[in-house]
Each structure stands twice: as structure tokens, then as C-alpha cells.
Design a protein around this motif. Structure first.
Motif, PDB file in Angstrom:
ATOM      1  N   GLY A  32      35.736  -7.111 -18.225  1.00 26.20           N
ATOM      2  CA  GLY A  32      34.773  -6.019 -18.226  1.00 26.20           C
ATOM      3  C   GLY A  32      33.360  -6.440 -18.553  1.00 26.20           C
ATOM      4  N   VAL A  33      33.173  -7.676 -19.028  1.00 29.74           N
ATOM      5  CA  VAL A  33      31.824  -8.175 -19.307  1.00 29.74           C
ATOM      6  C   VAL A  33      30.945  -8.121 -18.065  1.00 29.74           C
ATOM      7  CG1 VAL A  33      32.387 -10.587 -18.800  1.00 29.74           C
ATOM      8  CG2 VAL A  33      30.536 -10.058 -20.408  1.00 29.74           C
ATOM      9  N   GLY A  34      31.568  -8.178 -16.890  1.00 36.08           N
ATOM     10  CA  GLY A  34      30.789  -8.160 -15.654  1.00 36.08           C
ATOM     11  C   GLY A  34      29.956  -6.924 -15.472  1.00 36.08           C
ATOM     12  N   MET A  35      30.385  -5.795 -16.049  1.00 37.71           N
ATOM     13  CA  MET A  35      29.633  -4.545 -15.914  1.00 37.71           C
ATOM     14  C   MET A  35      28.533  -4.412 -16.963  1.00 37.71           C
ATOM     15  SD  MET A  35      32.232  -1.467 -14.908  1.00 37.71           S
ATOM     16  CE  MET A  35      30.819  -0.357 -14.945  1.00 37.71           C
ATOM     17  N   TRP A  36      28.679  -5.100 -18.094  1.00 31.21           N
ATOM     18  CA  TRP A  36      27.790  -4.848 -19.226  1.00 31.21           C
ATOM     19  C   TRP A  36      26.783  -5.959 -19.495  1.00 31.21           C
ATOM     20  CZ3 TRP A  36      28.313   0.045 -20.611  1.00 31.21           C
ATOM     21  CH2 TRP A  36      29.545   0.678 -20.410  1.00 31.21           C
ATOM     22  N   ALA A  37      27.094  -7.170 -19.095  1.00 31.41           N
ATOM     23  CA  ALA A  37      26.237  -8.307 -19.470  1.00 31.41           C
ATOM     24  C   ALA A  37      24.822  -8.166 -18.925  1.00 31.41           C
ATOM     25  CB  ALA A  37      26.866  -9.615 -18.993  1.00 31.41           C
ATOM     26  N   ALA A 148      45.251   0.730 -20.272  1.00 31.07           N
ATOM     27  CA  ALA A 148      44.636  -0.261 -19.391  1.00 31.07           C
ATOM     28  C   ALA A 148      43.179   0.079 -19.106  1.00 31.07           C
ATOM     29  CB  ALA A 148      45.428  -0.362 -18.087  1.00 31.07           C
ATOM     30  N   ALA A 149      42.892   1.363 -18.912  1.00 33.78           N
ATOM     31  CA  ALA A 149      41.521   1.793 -18.627  1.00 33.78           C
ATOM     32  C   ALA A 149      40.608   1.620 -19.824  1.00 33.78           C
ATOM     33  CB  ALA A 149      41.518   3.246 -18.158  1.00 33.78           C
ATOM     34  N   CYS A 150      41.162   1.594 -21.033  1.00 37.35           N
ATOM     35  CA  CYS A 150      40.342   1.409 -22.234  1.00 37.35           C
ATOM     36  C   CYS A 150      39.689   0.032 -22.277  1.00 37.35           C
ATOM     37  CB  CYS A 150      41.184   1.608 -23.487  1.00 37.35           C
ATOM     38  SG  CYS A 150      41.496   3.336 -23.903  1.00 37.35           S
ATOM     39  N   GLY A 151      40.226  -0.927 -21.529  1.00 39.85           N
ATOM     40  CA  GLY A 151      39.641  -2.261 -21.528  1.00 39.85           C
ATOM     41  C   GLY A 151      38.177  -2.249 -21.130  1.00 39.85           C
ATOM     42  N   ASN A 152      37.819  -1.382 -20.185  1.00 38.58           N
ATOM     43  CA  ASN A 152      36.427  -1.295 -19.739  1.00 38.58           C
ATOM     44  C   ASN A 152      35.510  -0.833 -20.863  1.00 38.58           C
ATOM     45  OD1 ASN A 152      34.276   0.807 -18.343  1.00 38.58           O
ATOM     46  ND2 ASN A 152      34.480  -1.113 -17.225  1.00 38.58           N
ATOM     47  N   TYR A 153      35.934   0.176 -21.621  1.00 40.88           N
ATOM     48  CA  TYR A 153      35.138   0.667 -22.746  1.00 40.88           C
ATOM     49  C   TYR A 153      35.119  -0.331 -23.905  1.00 40.88           C
ATOM     50  CZ  TYR A 153      34.269   5.405 -20.988  1.00 40.88           C
ATOM     51  OH  TYR A 153      33.814   6.489 -20.276  1.00 40.88           O
ATOM     52  N   LEU A 154      36.250  -0.993 -24.146  1.00 38.57           N
ATOM     53  CA  LEU A 154      36.272  -2.016 -25.189  1.00 38.57           C
ATOM     54  C   LEU A 154      35.309  -3.147 -24.857  1.00 38.57           C
ATOM     55  CD1 LEU A 154      40.102  -2.223 -25.968  1.00 38.57           C
ATOM     56  CD2 LEU A 154      38.298  -1.425 -27.508  1.00 38.57           C
ATOM     57  N   GLY A 156      32.578  -2.803 -23.170  1.00 33.39           N
ATOM     58  CA  GLY A 156      31.246  -2.280 -23.427  1.00 33.39           C
ATOM     59  C   GLY A 156      30.905  -2.229 -24.898  1.00 33.39           C
ATOM     60  N   ALA A 157      31.920  -2.110 -25.756  1.00 33.29           N
ATOM     61  CA  ALA A 157      31.680  -2.064 -27.195  1.00 33.29           C
ATOM     62  C   ALA A 157      31.592  -3.465 -27.808  1.00 33.29           C
ATOM     63  CB  ALA A 157      32.784  -1.271 -27.884  1.00 33.29           C
ATOM     64  N   LEU A 158      32.391  -4.416 -27.295  1.00 33.77           N
ATOM     65  CA  LEU A 158      32.510  -5.725 -27.937  1.00 33.77           C
ATOM     66  C   LEU A 158      31.562  -6.775 -27.372  1.00 33.77           C
ATOM     67  CD1 LEU A 158      36.414  -5.910 -28.223  1.00 33.77           C
ATOM     68  CD2 LEU A 158      34.766  -5.276 -29.996  1.00 33.77           C
ATOM     69  N   TRP A 159      31.419  -6.823 -26.060  1.00 36.03           N
ATOM     70  CA  TRP A 159      30.627  -7.900 -25.463  1.00 36.03           C
ATOM     71  C   TRP A 159      29.145  -7.853 -25.848  1.00 36.03           C
ATOM     72  CZ3 TRP A 159      31.676 -12.473 -23.655  1.00 36.03           C
ATOM     73  CH2 TRP A 159      32.936 -12.748 -23.126  1.00 36.03           C
ATOM     74  N   PRO A 160      28.484  -6.697 -25.825  1.00 33.78           N
ATOM     75  CA  PRO A 160      27.071  -6.697 -26.235  1.00 33.78           C
ATOM     76  C   PRO A 160      26.861  -7.217 -27.650  1.00 33.78           C
ATOM     77  CG  PRO A 160      27.569  -4.701 -25.039  1.00 33.78           C
ATOM     78  CD  PRO A 160      28.881  -5.384 -25.269  1.00 33.78           C
ATOM     79  N   LEU A 264      28.431   6.106 -29.593  1.00 31.53           N
ATOM     80  CA  LEU A 264      29.338   7.160 -30.037  1.00 31.53           C
ATOM     81  C   LEU A 264      30.115   7.734 -28.864  1.00 31.53           C
ATOM     82  CD1 LEU A 264      30.307   8.932 -32.384  1.00 31.53           C
ATOM     83  CD2 LEU A 264      28.372  10.460 -31.929  1.00 31.53           C
ATOM     84  N   MET A 265      29.445   7.921 -27.719  1.00 31.83           N
ATOM     85  CA  MET A 265      30.128   8.402 -26.512  1.00 31.83           C
ATOM     86  C   MET A 265      31.263   7.463 -26.106  1.00 31.83           C
ATOM     87  SD  MET A 265      27.251   9.617 -23.826  1.00 31.83           S
ATOM     88  CE  MET A 265      25.869  10.643 -24.312  1.00 31.83           C
ATOM     89  N   LEU A 266      30.982   6.146 -26.092  1.00 30.98           N
ATOM     90  CA  LEU A 266      31.987   5.173 -25.669  1.00 30.98           C
ATOM     91  C   LEU A 266      33.164   5.147 -26.630  1.00 30.98           C
ATOM     92  CD1 LEU A 266      29.738   2.197 -24.498  1.00 30.98           C
ATOM     93  CD2 LEU A 266      31.012   3.794 -23.068  1.00 30.98           C
ATOM     94  N   ALA A 267      32.871   5.194 -27.937  1.00 29.11           N
ATOM     95  CA  ALA A 267      33.944   5.203 -28.919  1.00 29.11           C
ATOM     96  C   ALA A 267      34.809   6.451 -28.771  1.00 29.11           C
ATOM     97  CB  ALA A 267      33.363   5.117 -30.327  1.00 29.11           C
ATOM     98  N   ALA A 268      34.168   7.598 -28.617  1.00 32.77           N
ATOM     99  CA  ALA A 268      34.913   8.839 -28.413  1.00 32.77           C
ATOM    100  C   ALA A 268      35.666   8.808 -27.087  1.00 32.77           C
ATOM    101  CB  ALA A 268      33.971  10.036 -28.454  1.00 32.77           C
TER     102      ALA A 268
END
Length: 408
Positions: A32-37, A148-154, A156-160, A264-268
Motif C-alpha cells: 500500500g506504500v505505492g498510494m501514499w509515498a 484484507a481491505a484494512c491493509g490499505n488504511y494501515l 496510510g497510517a504506518l508508511w508516512p 482520525l478519518m483513516l483510523a475510524a
């Protein structure tokens, strides 16, 4: 007895299914880093190349376009050859993309690497991965898809957070080089562990895939409705996600407060995805998505009168809790109403529509703001698109109450 044990182990909802889900979640979180980096390094890259904000933003646009198209292409491939080989190629593309991008001589070259390699490569870790994991669960399919879908949000939370110290110490090029190496070293082995193909690829097929719900519509008609619904819901969804930081700046609260609301949106959203998965296992994908869509529309409405700092935190949390489960629900709906052998392609097309909806909605909200000088009309525009999504889901729910099941 050994044969029975082997069959039980690889049966839907069995031990192997849960192991595969864990591996898939790890692959999605890394990939998922590909979307956020690019969002994180964009200011530094823009400054180095001396590019304007619009020109620099092309790198993000290219990433999203590559990601959208990749969901369809990779989704179709996994229907034919299984998940492992497309995932291996995608992992190699992602890793190579980051490494090559770290040597980009211009903003245009960076955009090409982002779109053709990073965006396309990372697509395997979202829609296609969700479609694949759906084959391994029957009774717990909703929660499995949600995890599985939570990986994308995780991601976004962890990589930055992981990238910030590297950026400060090494710069964006070295950061990209390290990310590329990490992707190759971790994603290739993880993808290689997912070589087993689901039962519907065999001659016998899986019992759980033998029948789908009949609502009196062809798969093509259902697909078209889901594309419209996916586009509409994400035009609405993009308004707060893309513009909340700018909105807070306009209100005088500062960029930092807006960034906190986005987090907060991503965590929720993670909580929402898991809760929606549990709910979908009990009432089905269409009612679950309809509930999320109605709540999303209400949250958008609350943004208009409640613009105090404390109120915006509350409404942003509400919005995250409403919208997080919407996109994964499309994969569940595809599996309920369409043949399993087409799941990868069908899910990929709907996910592509949701991504295009995010891109369209982000631009549209900015355009409306430029024309009106306020985000109020942009929120109303999002609510209108959300009503379109609600209408499509209400139609599918109504037809599903009149249908039965049909062999495929």
C-alpha cells in the motif's frame, strides 16, 4: 484420513484460509506504500525540480490512474492464472518503480515511474487481493474481505510515519531507494507463499460458489449498476478526504488540525471496515453498503452547519466510521451476485470506478470552491452524488428481496 485432513485444512474458513488472510494483510500493508509515498515526498520533489504545484501533482494523478487500471488488468489475470504470479510481477514492478524513481531526472520521469510501475504494481494489493481472499471464505467472507481491505488504511497510517525520519536524514531519493528495496525483499516472498489456487479453479469447484443470488438482472447489468454506485459514492467520499486540510486552513484552524482530522478519518475507517465485515456476514453486502452510504450522506450534511474546531473532529470521526466499510462491500456484493470465476475482473472494474470517483470528486470539489469561494456547495454536491449511490443500492436491495438463487 490424511486426505480428509488435507481437504478440511484447505476448506473455506479453514486453517489455511486464516493463514492466507494474515499473509495477505501483510502484503497489502507493505504494498500500500505505492498510494501514499508520493503524497509524502511531493513537496521535496517539487522543490528539487523547481516545478509548480499543478505540474508536481501529475505524479499523484499518474499513480492513481495506474492503480485504477492495474486493478482491472491484474484482477482479470488472477481469474485465469491465480493470484501468485500476477502478485509476483506486481511486487517486482513496485520495487523497481521506487528504485528507478529515486534516479528520476525530471518531474515528468517521476510521474511515469509512479504511474506505469508504482501505481500499476501496487494495484495487486487492493482489489485483486480482496477478490482472491474472498474465495477462501464462505461463512466469514465479510470479515475476511474487511481485514484484507484494512491493509490499505494501515499503509496510510504506518508508511508516512516511517518515511519522515528517512526524509529528514537522507532526502526523498534515498527514501524511495530504501522503500524499493524493502518492497522487493518482503513482497516477493509473501506473494510466493500464496501459490495455492481456490477451489473454483478446479474441475469440481467449491460448493459455496455453485450458486449465486438471482435478482433478475444479468451480470453485465449488475456490473454497470455497481460501477455507477462506486463512482458516485467515492465522488462524495473524496470531499472530506481530499479537502479537509484546506478546509481547516480556510477556517483559520491551520493545516496541522486538518491533518489530524484526516488521520482520525483513516483510523475510524479501519474500525468501520471491520465492523462492516461482521455485519455483512449477517445481513449481506448490499444492506451493509446501503447503511454505510446513508451514514456517509448524513456525515457530509453535518459538515455544513458544524464548522467549529471540536465539531469538525467529531464529524470527521463520524465520517470515517460511516465510509470505511463501503468500498470492501462491493467485493462481497460481487461474490453474492456474480460467478466466482469472474470475481477478480468484476471486483477490479468496480474498484477502478471508485478510484476514478475519488479523482473526479477531488477535482470537482476544488472547482466548485473556486467558483463559489466556499466549500458549502461542494459538500452539497457530494451529498447529491451520495444519493445516487443510495438509490442504486436501494434498487439492488429491493430486487434481492424478490429473487432466489441460480446455478452458475
Amino acid at each position: 484420513m490424511d486426505e480428509v485432513g488435507r481437504i478440511d485444512r484447505y476448506a473455506p474458513d479453514g486453517a489455511y484460509a486464516w493463514l492466507r488472510l494474515g499473509i495477505s494483510l501483510a502484503l497489502a500493508t507493505i504494498g500500500g506504500v505505492g498510494m501514499w509515498a508520493i503524497v509524502v515526498v511531493l513537496p521535496a520533489a517539487q522543490a528539487e525540480f523547481g516545478a509548480g504545484r499543478g505540474e508536481a501533482s501529475l505524479a499523484y494523478t499518474a499513480t492513481m490512474l495506474g492503480f485504477a487500471l492495474g486493478n482491472v488488468v491484474v484482477g482479470r489475470l488472477i481469474d485465469r492464472v491465480g493470484f501468485m504470479w500476477p502478485a509476483l510481477v506486481s511486487a517486482a514492478l513496485s520495487g523497481a518503480g521506487f528504485i528507478l524513481a529515486s534516479y528520476a531526472p525530471s518531474i515528468g520521469t517521476l510521474a511515469l515511474a509512479q504511474g506505469l510501475l508504482i501505481g500499476a504494481g501496487s494495484s495487486a494489493t487492493f482489489g485483486p487481493l480482496i477478490a482472491d481472499i474472498s474465495h477462501w471464505f464462505d461463512r466469514r467472507r465479510g470479515i475476511a474481505v474487511a481485514v484484507a481491505a484494512c491493509g490499505n488504511y494501515l499503509a496510510g497510517a504506518l508508511w508516512p510515519m516511517a518515511m519522515q525520519p528517512l526524509l529528514a536524514a537522507q532526502g526523498w531519493r534515498e527514501t524511495y531507494l530504501i522503500i524499493g528495496i524493502v518492497c522487493l525483499v518482503t513482497m516477493l516472498p509473501l506473494a510466493a507463499m500464496l501459490g495455492r489456487r481456490p477451489a473454483h479453479h478446479s474441475a469440481v469447484g467449491a460448493a459455496g460458489d455453485a450458486r449465486v443470488k438471482d435478482i433478475g438482472l444479468s451480470p453485465g447489468a449488475i456490473q454497470a449498476l455497481l460501477v455507477v454506485a462506486g463512482l458516485a459514492c467515492c465522488v462524495a467520499m473524496s470531499m472530506p478526504q481530499v479537502h479537509i486540510v484546506a478546509y481547516c486552513a480556510d477556517l483559520g484552524y491551520g493545516v496541522a488540525r486538518g491533518a489530524e482530522m484526516l488521520s482520525l478519518m483513516l483510523a475510524a475507517g479501519i474500525i468501520s471496515r471491520l465492523a462492516s465485515g461482521f455485519l455483512a456476514d449477517r445481513i449481506g453486502g448490499v444492506p451493509t453498503l446501503l447503511i454505510g452510504s446513508v451514514l456517509q450522506g448524513l456525515s457530509l450534511l453535518f459538515y455544513i452547519p458544524f464548522d467549529g474546531l471540536g465539531s469538525l473532529y467529531v464529524v470527521s470521526a463520524m465520517f470515517g466510521l460511516a465510509q470505511g466499510g463501503i468500498v470492501p462491500s462491493y467485493a462481497i456484493i460481487v461474490r453474492e451476485y456474480m460467478p466466482a470465476r469472474e470475481a477478480g475482473q468484476r471486483v477490479g472494474i468496480v474498484i477502478m470506478a471508485t478510484i476514478l470517483g475519488m479523482a473526479l470528486g477531488g477535482w470537482m470539489s476544488g472547482f466548485i470552491y473556486d467558483q463559489t469561494g466556499s466549500y458549502a456547495a461542494a459538500f452539497l454536491n457530494g451529498i447529491a452524488w451520495n444519493l445516487l449511490n443510495v438509490s442504486v443500492m436501494a434498487l439492488l436491495l429491493w430486487r434481492s428481496t424478490r429473487g432466489g438463487r441460480v446455478a452458475i
